[in-house]
Design a protein around this motif. Structure first.
Motif, mmCIF file in Angstrom:
data_model
loop_
_atom_site.group_PDB
_atom_site.id
_atom_site.type_symbol
_atom_site.label_atom_id
_atom_site.label_comp_id
_atom_site.label_asym_id
_atom_site.label_seq_id
_atom_site.Cartn_x
_atom_site.Cartn_y
_atom_site.Cartn_z
ATOM 1 N N THR A 81 0.835 -1.204 0.000
ATOM 2 C CA THR A 81 0.000 0.000 0.000
ATOM 3 C C THR A 81 0.868 1.252 0.000
ATOM 4 O O THR A 81 0.658 2.189 -0.789
ATOM 5 N N VAL A 82 1.843 1.274 0.884
ATOM 6 C CA VAL A 82 2.738 2.426 1.011
ATOM 7 C C VAL A 82 3.502 2.659 -0.290
ATOM 8 O O VAL A 82 3.648 3.798 -0.746
ATOM 9 N N GLU A 83 3.978 1.584 -0.924
ATOM 10 C CA GLU A 83 4.718 1.745 -2.180
ATOM 11 C C GLU A 83 3.810 2.236 -3.301
ATOM 12 O O GLU A 83 4.222 3.054 -4.135
ATOM 13 N N PHE A 84 2.563 1.779 -3.327
ATOM 14 C CA PHE A 84 1.617 2.269 -4.340
ATOM 15 C C PHE A 84 1.327 3.755 -4.151
ATOM 16 O O PHE A 84 1.265 4.515 -5.115
ATOM 17 N N ILE A 85 1.119 4.168 -2.910
ATOM 18 C CA ILE A 85 0.872 5.593 -2.652
ATOM 19 C C ILE A 85 2.081 6.409 -3.104
ATOM 20 O O ILE A 85 1.942 7.443 -3.773
ATOM 21 N N HIS A 86 3.273 5.937 -2.749
ATOM 22 C CA HIS A 86 4.495 6.651 -3.133
ATOM 23 C C HIS A 86 4.635 6.733 -4.652
ATOM 24 O O HIS A 86 4.925 7.804 -5.206
ATOM 25 N N THR A 87 4.399 5.621 -5.345
ATOM 26 C CA THR A 87 4.530 5.596 -6.802
ATOM 27 C C THR A 87 3.505 6.512 -7.463
ATOM 28 O O THR A 87 3.822 7.222 -8.427
ATOM 29 N N ALA A 88 2.294 6.518 -6.929
ATOM 30 C CA ALA A 88 1.254 7.399 -7.469
ATOM 31 C C ALA A 88 1.666 8.864 -7.344
ATOM 32 O O ALA A 88 1.496 9.659 -8.284
ATOM 33 N N THR A 89 2.222 9.236 -6.186
ATOM 34 C CA THR A 89 2.636 10.633 -5.998
ATOM 35 C C THR A 89 3.783 10.990 -6.940
ATOM 36 O O THR A 89 3.841 12.121 -7.441
ATOM 37 N N LEU A 90 4.694 10.049 -7.196
ATOM 38 C CA LEU A 90 5.800 10.326 -8.122
ATOM 39 C C LEU A 90 5.281 10.565 -9.531
ATOM 40 O O LEU A 90 5.750 11.476 -10.233
ATOM 41 N N LEU A 91 4.332 9.755 -9.966
ATOM 42 C CA LEU A 91 3.752 9.937 -11.297
ATOM 43 C C LEU A 91 3.101 11.312 -11.428
ATOM 44 O O LEU A 91 3.281 12.010 -12.435
ATOM 45 N N HIS A 92 2.354 11.702 -10.405
ATOM 46 C CA HIS A 92 1.703 13.014 -10.423
ATOM 47 C C HIS A 92 2.731 14.141 -10.338
ATOM 48 O O HIS A 92 2.625 15.155 -11.045
ATOM 49 N N ASP A 93 3.733 13.981 -9.461
ATOM 50 C CA ASP A 93 4.758 15.016 -9.284
ATOM 51 C C ASP A 93 5.504 15.302 -10.577
ATOM 52 O O ASP A 93 5.805 16.459 -10.893
#
Length: 333
Positions: A81-93
């Motif tokens: 879950t934590v890695e998915f949240i992190h990856t999602a934020t990187l894509l948006h960033d």
């Protein structure tokens, strides 16, 4: 140097100790990033997830759970879950920042397009909430949902504060607590929660993650002005070109004379940059000891992280987390 470049550094020891758990996390990530109807989702996700990232945040979740004696299986779900949240934020960033490099490779928005990056990021956020729900813990869901909201809030605050020379160190800290430390602290905290740790231990895990995340971000901001492209996974000076008011610049602006302030107004507020401006920015920061002062702040936050660990049970993982706090700052020594 990056956290994963030197053999048997704290991150390597942490990864080795948790290798079996991390293998299960990686399997779950690959399983849940799949899409029967939209093949672009796993294509874009795999480009970032499998790019050799440090997996530091999911490791913190696993470490928090194991440190507190957890023997179940839901720490795997939470780490994914934590890695998915992190990856999602990187894509948006990368879309927001118009970045071209991430983890030493072309960004997803460059290889595909902005729409794909944003929508795949949304998909990963949705997957993360599915995973956390499977744990059946309302408290875990509350922590991670709050962290997700705080991350978004921090990014929006950065949009308004990044190019405003009136931005203070307090505002900078609020941005950092949002965009970086919120996920670090949530990652460690939910590990303790799922393990049924005491309130004091859960609070200590949160405090450790918060302080580690702040130190980590300050160091990243410093490396942007003094690291190599390979070490930081992006182009050196990107923060300057993107007109971001990070801590060393904020410290230099606070001590600027009239001529220096006019320079900062031109390059940061007005965005009129030319050849030699990055070198001039570095010279001004050196003149006022801004880099050294920011490094001292990072060291202080690493000390806060180490102190929080003293409230946790004796365990080999505790020693690795202690050393990790030191090593995060040693990247700029």
């Amino acid at each position: 140097m990056g956290l994963d470049e030197v053999s048997q550094k704290p991150h390597d020891r942490l990864a080795a100790w948790l290798a079996e758990d991390m293998a299960q996390v990686n399997l779950l990530i690959r399983e849940r990033m799949a899409s029967k109807h939209a093949p672009r989702i796993p294509e874009v996700t795999a480009h970032l997830v499998e790019a050799g990232g440090k997996r530091l945040r999911p490791l913190l979740t696993l470490a928090g759970a194991r440190l507190c004696g957890y023997e179940g299986a839901y720490h795997i779900h939470l780490a994914a879950t934590v890695e998915f949240i992190h990856t999602a934020t990187l894509l948006h960033d990368d879309v927001v920042d118009e970045s071209e490099r991430r983890r030493g490779r072309p960004t997803a928005n460059l290889l595909w397009d902005n729409k794909s990056s944003v929508l795949v990021g949304d998909y990963l956020f949705a997957r993360s909430f599915q995973l956390m729900c499977e744990t059946g813990s309302l408290r875990v869901m509350d922590i991670l949902a709050n962290a997700s909201a705080t991350i978004s809030e921090g990014e929006v605050l950065q949009l308004t504060a990044a190019q405003d020379l009136g931005t203070t160190e307090d505002i900078y800290l609020q941005v950092v607590r949002g965009k970086t430390a919120a996920l670090f602290s949530a990652a460690t905290e939910v590990g303790g929660v799922i393990a049924g740790a005491s309130e004091a231990e859960v609070e200590a895990l949160h405090a450790y993650g918060d302080a580690l995340g702040i130190a980590f971000q300050i160091v990243d901001d410093l490396l942007d002005y003094g690291g190599t492209a390979d070490a930081i996974g992006k182009n050196t000076g990107d923060d300057f070109r993107e007109r971001k008011l990070t801590l060393p610049v904020i410290k230099a602006v606070a001590k600027a004379d009239a001529e220096e302030r006019a320079f900062w107004v031109r390059v940061i507020e007005k965005g009129k940059q030319g050849d030699g401006d990055l070198e001039q920015a570095l010279a001004i920061m050196a003149r006022h000891g801004a880099m050294q002062a920011a490094r001292a702040d990072a060291l202080a936050w690493a000390g806060v992280a180490r102190e929080a660990l003293t409230r946790l049970p004796e365990h080999p993982l505790r020693g690795m987390l202690h050393d990790l706090a030191d090593y995060v700052v040693e990247r700029i020594s």
